[in-house]
Design an enzyme around this catalytic site. Structure first.
Site, short mmCIF file in Angstrom:
data_model
loop_
_atom_site.label_atom_id
_atom_site.label_comp_id
_atom_site.label_asym_id
_atom_site.label_seq_id
_atom_site.Cartn_x
_atom_site.Cartn_y
_atom_site.Cartn_z
N ASP A 9 0.24 -2.82 8.52
CA ASP A 9 0.88 -1.81 7.68
C ASP A 9 2.24 -2.28 7.15
O ASP A 9 2.92 -3.07 7.80
CB ASP A 9 1.05 -0.51 8.48
CG ASP A 9 1.37 0.68 7.59
OD1 ASP A 9 1.02 0.64 6.39
OD2 ASP A 9 1.98 1.64 8.09
N ASN A 11 2.86 -3.30 3.65
CA ASN A 11 2.86 -4.19 2.48
C ASN A 11 3.62 -3.59 1.30
O ASN A 11 4.39 -4.27 0.63
CB ASN A 11 1.43 -4.47 2.02
CG ASN A 11 0.62 -5.24 3.03
OD1 ASN A 11 1.16 -5.71 4.03
ND2 ASN A 11 -0.68 -5.37 2.78
N ARG A 13 5.98 -1.21 1.29
CA ARG A 13 7.43 -1.14 1.53
C ARG A 13 8.08 -2.51 1.45
O ARG A 13 9.18 -2.66 0.95
CB ARG A 13 7.72 -0.48 2.89
CG ARG A 13 7.68 1.04 2.83
CD ARG A 13 7.54 1.65 4.20
NE ARG A 13 6.17 1.50 4.70
CZ ARG A 13 5.81 1.72 5.95
NH1 ARG A 13 6.72 2.06 6.85
NH2 ARG A 13 4.55 1.59 6.31
N HIS A 26 0.68 -6.80 -0.90
CA HIS A 26 -0.65 -7.06 -0.35
C HIS A 26 -0.94 -8.55 -0.38
O HIS A 26 -1.50 -9.12 0.55
CB HIS A 26 -1.71 -6.28 -1.13
CG HIS A 26 -1.56 -4.80 -1.05
ND1 HIS A 26 -1.37 -4.14 0.15
CD2 HIS A 26 -1.56 -3.83 -2.01
CE1 HIS A 26 -1.25 -2.84 -0.09
NE2 HIS A 26 -1.36 -2.63 -1.38
N ASN A 57 -7.79 5.33 2.30
CA ASN A 57 -7.16 4.51 1.26
C ASN A 57 -7.88 4.65 -0.09
O ASN A 57 -7.32 4.29 -1.12
CB ASN A 57 -7.10 3.02 1.66
CG ASN A 57 -6.08 2.73 2.76
OD1 ASN A 57 -6.26 1.81 3.55
ND2 ASN A 57 -5.02 3.52 2.83
N TRP A 58 -9.11 5.21 -0.08
CA TRP A 58 -9.80 5.46 -1.36
C TRP A 58 -9.03 6.48 -2.20
O TRP A 58 -9.27 6.59 -3.39
CB TRP A 58 -11.23 5.97 -1.13
CG TRP A 58 -12.17 4.93 -0.62
CD1 TRP A 58 -12.79 4.92 0.60
CD2 TRP A 58 -12.66 3.76 -1.30
NE1 TRP A 58 -13.61 3.82 0.71
CE2 TRP A 58 -13.54 3.09 -0.44
CE3 TRP A 58 -12.41 3.21 -2.57
CZ2 TRP A 58 -14.18 1.90 -0.79
CZ3 TRP A 58 -13.05 2.02 -2.92
CH2 TRP A 58 -13.92 1.37 -2.03
N ARG A 183 1.64 5.78 14.65
CA ARG A 183 0.39 6.55 14.52
C ARG A 183 -0.81 5.63 14.39
O ARG A 183 -0.68 4.44 14.14
CB ARG A 183 0.47 7.55 13.37
CG ARG A 183 0.74 6.92 12.02
CD ARG A 183 0.67 7.97 10.90
NE ARG A 183 1.09 7.38 9.64
CZ ARG A 183 2.33 7.51 9.13
NH1 ARG A 183 3.22 8.23 9.73
NH2 ARG A 183 2.64 6.90 7.99
N GLU A 196 -3.72 -1.20 25.25
CA GLU A 196 -2.27 -1.20 25.27
C GLU A 196 -1.78 -1.24 23.83
O GLU A 196 -2.34 -1.97 22.99
CB GLU A 196 -1.74 -2.42 26.04
CG GLU A 196 -2.11 -2.40 27.51
CD GLU A 196 -1.49 -1.22 28.27
OE1 GLU A 196 -0.37 -0.81 27.92
OE2 GLU A 196 -2.15 -0.71 29.19
C1 IPE Z 1 -3.49 2.34 7.78
O1 IPE Z 1 -2.36 2.28 6.99
C2 IPE Z 1 -4.64 1.67 7.11
C3 IPE Z 1 -4.55 0.22 6.99
C4 IPE Z 1 -3.62 -0.53 7.49
C5 IPE Z 1 -5.64 -0.39 6.27
P1 IPE Z 1 -1.98 3.44 5.97
O2 IPE Z 1 -0.72 3.05 5.33
O3 IPE Z 1 -3.13 3.74 5.08
O4 IPE Z 1 -1.80 4.69 6.95
P2 IPE Z 1 -0.81 5.92 6.83
O5 IPE Z 1 -1.03 6.52 5.48
O6 IPE Z 1 0.58 5.39 7.00
O7 IPE Z 1 -1.20 6.80 7.96
C1 IPE Z 2 -1.00 -1.77 4.44
O1 IPE Z 2 0.14 -1.63 3.65
C2 IPE Z 2 -2.21 -2.21 3.64
C3 IPE Z 2 -3.17 -1.14 3.36
C4 IPE Z 2 -3.11 0.07 3.83
C5 IPE Z 2 -4.27 -1.46 2.49
P1 IPE Z 2 0.43 -0.30 2.84
O2 IPE Z 2 -0.18 -0.43 1.49
O3 IPE Z 2 0.04 0.89 3.60
O4 IPE Z 2 2.01 -0.38 2.71
P2 IPE Z 2 3.05 0.80 2.99
O5 IPE Z 2 2.69 1.40 4.30
O6 IPE Z 2 2.90 1.75 1.86
O7 IPE Z 2 4.37 0.13 3.02
MG MG Z 3 0.94 2.09 4.95
#
Ligand code: IPE
Ligand code: IPE
Ligand code: MG
Length: 229
Positions: A9, A11, A13, A26, A57-58, A183, A196
């Site tokens: 998680d 990418n 930000r 990404h 994510n969809w 989370r 863990e």
């Molecule tokens: C979880 O990250 C899904 C993946 C890393 C593929 P998200 O960014 O989608 O989750 P939330 O929205 O912070 O819960």
């Molecule tokens: C994780 O990075 C990759 C995927 C969920 C596909 P994010 O795209 O969720 O990046 P943030 O959490 O918005 O920074």
């Molecule tokens: Mg994210």
């Protein structure tokens, strides 16, 4: 330690902090994937599961979904041969039929090519959602029960596990999430019952081998009791 699962998680930000478009974040994250794969091989970890795209994510903008799928295709094109050379088996969990055909075809090809490899299994969670997975398991067990193939007494946690995407995969010993979020985001809810958890503050594109080794060191200090004394 057999199995490490990672919620990759942060990418978006990471990119925002640099004034870059999210897709750049990404792209940068792909390097971290390469790093953790090597580190896991070095440690002799047998399974590495990467949460790459969730069911939820969809609901992101179309353009971002497209960019993510294109990156995934590129990863599969570039890694296909290399995975095989490194004796790594590729597996995918999730609602794979929701992915674009080009991606599904690549996945099928590499899974077929690497199916007998046994140094490590790389599991990509794609269009993955734990609630969907658990619901599908319940549905297929109900079907078997309605068809008279099993009795209600035969419905045990072990049987339930066998109907999940992860039927052939041991539960994760260690779950890592980057970006500091506390989370689970619908990831492996059943399978992480006794994993863990290590939360790392760094955004995923900044995650390096050293960070994985540090998480494993942290894991080693934990006393896993599994409810016993
Ligand atoms: C979880 O990250 C899904 C993946 C890393 C593929 P998200 O960014 O989608 O989750 P939330 O929205 O912070 O819960
Ligand atoms: C994780 O990075 C990759 C995927 C969920 C596909 P994010 O795209 O969720 O990046 P943030 O959490 O918005 O920074
Ligand atoms: Mg994210």
């Amino acid at each position: 330690m057999q199995h490490i699962a990672i919620i990759m998680d942060g990418n978006g930000r990471w990119a925002k902090e640099r004034g870059l478009p999210r897709a750049q974040g990404h792209r940068a994250g792909a390097e971290s994937v390469r790093e953790v794969m090597e580190a896991c091989k070095e440690l002799g970890v047998k399974y590495l599961t990467l949460y790459a795209f969730s069911s939820e994510n969809w609901s992101r903008p179309e353009a971002e979904i497209k960019a993510l799928m294109a990156l995934l295709d590129r990863f599969l094109d570039e890694k296909g041969k290399e995975l095989d050379k490194q004796n790594v088996r590729l597996q995918a969990i999730g609602q794979i039929d929701r992915l674009p055909k080009s991606t599904r075809d690549r996945l099928t090809k590499i899974q077929e090519r690497t199916k007998n490899n046994d140094s490590m299994t790389l599991v990509l969670a794609l269009s993955y959602g734990s609630r969907e997975e658990i619901t599908a398991s319940a549905r297929s067990i109900a079907e078997a029960a309605l068809a008279g193939e099993i009795t209600l007494d035969e419905i045990t946690p072990e049987l339930f596990s066998k109907h999940l995407y992860t039927s052939e995969i041991p539960d994760p010993d260690l779950l890592i999430r980057t970006s500091g979020e506390m989370r689970i985001s619908n990831f492996l809810l059943w399978q992480i019952s006794y994993s863990e958890i290590v939360i790392v503050k760094k955004m995923w594109p900044d995650f390096r081998q050293g960070d994985l080794f540090a998480a494993v060191e942290e894991y080693k200090t934990r006393h896993r009791r599994f409810g016993a004394l």
